[in-house]
Design a protein around this motif. Structure first.
Motif, PDB file in Angstrom:
ATOM      1  N   ILE A   3       0.840  -1.203   0.000  1.00 43.00           N
ATOM      2  CA  ILE A   3       0.000   0.000   0.000  1.00 43.00           C
ATOM      3  C   ILE A   3       0.870   1.246   0.000  1.00 43.00           C
ATOM      4  CG2 ILE A   3      -1.664   1.307   1.381  1.00 43.00           C
ATOM      5  CD1 ILE A   3      -2.450  -1.476   2.579  1.00 43.00           C
ATOM      6  N   HIS A   4       0.480   2.227  -0.815  1.00 41.63           N
ATOM      7  CA  HIS A   4       1.070   3.566  -0.802  1.00 41.63           C
ATOM      8  C   HIS A   4      -0.052   4.571  -0.567  1.00 41.63           C
ATOM      9  CE1 HIS A   4       4.853   2.195  -2.651  1.00 41.63           C
ATOM     10  NE2 HIS A   4       5.330   3.333  -2.200  1.00 41.63           N
ATOM     11  N   ILE A   5       0.189   5.528   0.325  1.00 43.25           N
ATOM     12  CA  ILE A   5      -0.753   6.622   0.562  1.00 43.25           C
ATOM     13  C   ILE A   5       0.035   7.914   0.422  1.00 43.25           C
ATOM     14  CG2 ILE A   5      -2.360   7.689   2.184  1.00 43.25           C
ATOM     15  CD1 ILE A   5      -2.491   4.898   3.578  1.00 43.25           C
ATOM     16  N   LEU A   6      -0.460   8.823  -0.418  1.00 39.66           N
ATOM     17  CA  LEU A   6       0.225  10.083  -0.671  1.00 39.66           C
ATOM     18  C   LEU A   6      -0.653  11.243  -0.226  1.00 39.66           C
ATOM     19  CD1 LEU A   6       0.840   7.984  -3.214  1.00 39.66           C
ATOM     20  CD2 LEU A   6       2.442   9.809  -3.722  1.00 39.66           C
ATOM     21  N   SER A   7      -0.020  12.200   0.441  1.00 37.19           N
ATOM     22  CA  SER A   7      -0.723  13.389   0.911  1.00 37.19           C
ATOM     23  C   SER A   7       0.082  14.615   0.500  1.00 37.19           C
ATOM     24  CB  SER A   7      -0.863  13.347   2.435  1.00 37.19           C
ATOM     25  OG  SER A   7      -1.616  14.446   2.901  1.00 37.19           O
ATOM     26  N   PRO A   8      -0.581  15.667   0.027  1.00 33.64           N
ATOM     27  CA  PRO A   8       0.162  16.891  -0.280  1.00 33.64           C
ATOM     28  C   PRO A   8       0.967  17.334   0.943  1.00 33.64           C
ATOM     29  CG  PRO A   8      -2.101  17.072  -1.029  1.00 33.64           C
ATOM     30  CD  PRO A   8      -2.017  15.809  -0.220  1.00 33.64           C
ATOM     31  N   ALA A   9       2.138  17.889   0.708  1.00 30.31           N
ATOM     32  CA  ALA A   9       3.016  18.312   1.794  1.00 30.31           C
ATOM     33  C   ALA A   9       2.327  19.274   2.755  1.00 30.31           C
ATOM     34  CB  ALA A   9       4.280  18.945   1.218  1.00 30.31           C
ATOM     35  N   SER A  10       1.334  19.982   2.266  1.00 28.61           N
ATOM     36  CA  SER A  10       0.608  20.937   3.120  1.00 28.61           C
ATOM     37  C   SER A  10      -0.396  20.248   4.041  1.00 28.61           C
ATOM     38  CB  SER A  10      -0.118  21.964   2.243  1.00 28.61           C
ATOM     39  OG  SER A  10      -1.042  21.300   1.392  1.00 28.61           O
ATOM     40  N   GLN A  11      -0.580  18.915   3.896  1.00 32.46           N
ATOM     41  CA  GLN A  11      -1.535  18.166   4.713  1.00 32.46           C
ATOM     42  C   GLN A  11      -0.855  16.968   5.380  1.00 32.46           C
ATOM     43  OE1 GLN A  11      -5.207  17.096   2.658  1.00 32.46           O
ATOM     44  NE2 GLN A  11      -4.756  18.635   1.109  1.00 32.46           N
ATOM     45  N   PRO A  12       0.005  17.199   6.368  1.00 28.11           N
ATOM     46  CA  PRO A  12       0.650  16.069   7.036  1.00 28.11           C
ATOM     47  C   PRO A  12      -0.388  15.149   7.679  1.00 28.11           C
ATOM     48  CG  PRO A  12       1.608  18.159   7.762  1.00 28.11           C
ATOM     49  CD  PRO A  12       0.409  18.478   6.929  1.00 28.11           C
ATOM     50  N   PHE A  13       0.002  13.895   7.869  1.00 24.94           N
ATOM     51  CA  PHE A  13      -0.877  12.919   8.510  1.00 24.94           C
ATOM     52  C   PHE A  13      -0.841  13.067  10.025  1.00 24.94           C
ATOM     53  CE2 PHE A  13       0.743  10.550   4.713  1.00 24.94           C
ATOM     54  CZ  PHE A  13      -0.457  10.358   4.064  1.00 24.94           C
ATOM     55  N   THR A  39       3.191   6.926  11.735  1.00 27.09           N
ATOM     56  CA  THR A  39       3.588   8.114  10.986  1.00 27.09           C
ATOM     57  C   THR A  39       4.439   8.982  11.903  1.00 27.09           C
ATOM     58  OG1 THR A  39       1.592   9.320  11.644  1.00 27.09           O
ATOM     59  CG2 THR A  39       1.505   8.125   9.556  1.00 27.09           C
ATOM     60  N   PRO A  40       5.410   9.693  11.338  1.00 26.08           N
ATOM     61  CA  PRO A  40       6.167  10.631  12.171  1.00 26.08           C
ATOM     62  C   PRO A  40       5.229  11.692  12.744  1.00 26.08           C
ATOM     63  CG  PRO A  40       7.212  10.329  10.029  1.00 26.08           C
ATOM     64  CD  PRO A  40       5.869   9.670   9.961  1.00 26.08           C
ATOM     65  N   GLU A  41       5.657  12.315  13.829  1.00 25.23           N
ATOM     66  CA  GLU A  41       4.881  13.415  14.392  1.00 25.23           C
ATOM     67  C   GLU A  41       4.636  14.467  13.307  1.00 25.23           C
ATOM     68  OE1 GLU A  41       3.552  13.725  17.472  1.00 25.23           O
ATOM     69  OE2 GLU A  41       4.285  11.694  17.904  1.00 25.23           O
ATOM     70  N   ARG A  42       3.512  15.143  13.408  1.00 20.78           N
ATOM     71  CA  ARG A  42       3.106  16.124  12.397  1.00 20.78           C
ATOM     72  C   ARG A  42       4.192  17.175  12.153  1.00 20.78           C
ATOM     73  NH1 ARG A  42      -2.032  17.230  10.368  1.00 20.78           N
ATOM     74  NH2 ARG A  42      -2.245  19.322   9.545  1.00 20.78           N
ATOM     75  N   HIS A  43       4.793  17.705  13.212  1.00 21.19           N
ATOM     76  CA  HIS A  43       5.827  18.733  13.029  1.00 21.19           C
ATOM     77  C   HIS A  43       7.075  18.156  12.356  1.00 21.19           C
ATOM     78  CE1 HIS A  43       6.990  17.050  16.958  1.00 21.19           C
ATOM     79  NE2 HIS A  43       8.219  17.397  16.627  1.00 21.19           N
ATOM     80  N   ASP A  44       7.379  16.859  12.585  1.00 26.69           N
ATOM     81  CA  ASP A  44       8.515  16.224  11.912  1.00 26.69           C
ATOM     82  C   ASP A  44       8.259  16.088  10.408  1.00 26.69           C
ATOM     83  OD1 ASP A  44       9.860  16.009  14.317  1.00 26.69           O
ATOM     84  OD2 ASP A  44       9.222  13.928  14.666  1.00 26.69           O
ATOM     85  N   GLN A  45       7.017  15.775  10.037  1.00 30.66           N
ATOM     86  CA  GLN A  45       6.669  15.691   8.613  1.00 30.66           C
ATOM     87  C   GLN A  45       6.832  17.064   7.955  1.00 30.66           C
ATOM     88  OE1 GLN A  45       2.951  13.425   7.701  1.00 30.66           O
ATOM     89  NE2 GLN A  45       2.932  13.052   9.923  1.00 30.66           N
ATOM     90  N   THR A  46       6.332  18.096   8.623  1.00 33.19           N
ATOM     91  CA  THR A  46       6.410  19.463   8.083  1.00 33.19           C
ATOM     92  C   THR A  46       7.864  19.894   7.938  1.00 33.19           C
ATOM     93  OG1 THR A  46       4.298  19.954   9.129  1.00 33.19           O
ATOM     94  CG2 THR A  46       5.617  21.833   8.418  1.00 33.19           C
ATOM     95  N   VAL A 102       4.630  10.528   1.829  1.00 38.79           N
ATOM     96  CA  VAL A 102       4.238   9.175   1.428  1.00 38.79           C
ATOM     97  C   VAL A 102       4.301   8.243   2.634  1.00 38.79           C
ATOM     98  CG1 VAL A 102       4.756   7.232  -0.085  1.00 38.79           C
ATOM     99  CG2 VAL A 102       5.148   9.572  -0.892  1.00 38.79           C
ATOM    100  N   ALA A 103       3.231   7.483   2.813  1.00 39.75           N
ATOM    101  CA  ALA A 103       3.205   6.401   3.811  1.00 39.75           C
ATOM    102  C   ALA A 103       3.024   5.106   3.034  1.00 39.75           C
ATOM    103  CB  ALA A 103       2.064   6.603   4.795  1.00 39.75           C
ATOM    104  N   ALA A 104       3.783   4.084   3.405  1.00 35.54           N
ATOM    105  CA  ALA A 104       3.696   2.810   2.698  1.00 35.54           C
ATOM    106  C   ALA A 104       3.854   1.666   3.691  1.00 35.54           C
ATOM    107  CB  ALA A 104       4.769   2.725   1.613  1.00 35.54           C
ATOM    108  N   THR A 105       3.228   0.547   3.354  1.00 38.12           N
ATOM    109  CA  THR A 105       3.376  -0.657   4.167  1.00 38.12           C
ATOM    110  C   THR A 105       3.073  -1.884   3.324  1.00 38.12           C
ATOM    111  OG1 THR A 105       2.833  -1.661   6.307  1.00 38.12           O
ATOM    112  CG2 THR A 105       0.997  -0.743   5.053  1.00 38.12           C
ATOM    113  N   SER A 106       3.599  -3.004   3.738  1.00 32.00           N
ATOM    114  CA  SER A 106       3.310  -4.284   3.097  1.00 32.00           C
ATOM    115  C   SER A 106       2.542  -5.156   4.071  1.00 32.00           C
ATOM    116  CB  SER A 106       4.601  -4.996   2.692  1.00 32.00           C
ATOM    117  OG  SER A 106       5.287  -4.277   1.697  1.00 32.00           O
TER     118      SER A 106
END
Length: 146
Positions: free
Chosen positions: A48-58, A81-88, A105-109
């Motif tokens: 699985i791959h999940i993509l989010s615009p950089a302006s919308q951290p998970f 997922t990394p902490e929101r501020h780490d993603q930003t 991008v978040a991914a897992t198998s």
């Protein structure tokens, strides 16, 4: 821009040298099963791959898998997922001059071994993102071979 994602359904996922992944026996939207339901597949994998615009951290992601005819998931697991501020911060430190949009991008198998199937129909993969958005990540049609 919106969040989106996809799934690769296959017989096996192998970790290769250099951090590469190999997908063995990929299905193109349908798997044909011989034998009578219910039956057991020795193994079925989903990447699985999940993509989010950089302006919308998970904030959070939970992956859910549903078997044909089932309303409740047979599998549900959070993706770390990394902490929101780490993603930003990570996105802010990227140096790019292409003008292309940036994504997180978040991914897992997922490896289901064995997997019991009770009927034909759709195996569906979904993600609950930030507890208020459901993202469709794909499905695999399970058909009885003629």
């Amino acid at each position: 821009m919106n969040r989106y994602g996809y799934s690769i359904f296959c017989d096996d996922i192998r970790n290769e040298a250099g951090g590469k992944l190999s997908f063995i026996g990929c299905y193109n939207g349908v798997i044909f099963i011989s034998g009578q339901f219910p039956l057991v597949l020795p193994k079925l994998c989903v990447h699985i791959h999940i993509l989010s615009p950089a302006s919308q951290p998970f904030n959070s992601i939970a992956v859910r898998c549903y078997l044909p005819g089932e309303e409740k998931p047979f599998f549900e697991e959070p993706i770390e997922t990394p902490e929101r501020h780490d993603q930003t911060e990570l996105v802010a430190n990227l140096k790019t001059d292409t003008g292309a949009p940036l994504f997180i991008v978040a991914a897992t198998s997922l490896i289901f071994a064995p997997l019991e199937l009770r009927s034909s129909g759709l195996m569906r993969v979904r993600a609950a993102i930030d507890a208020d958005q459901e993202l469709r990540l794909g499905s695999l049609r399970i058909e009885h071979a003629a």
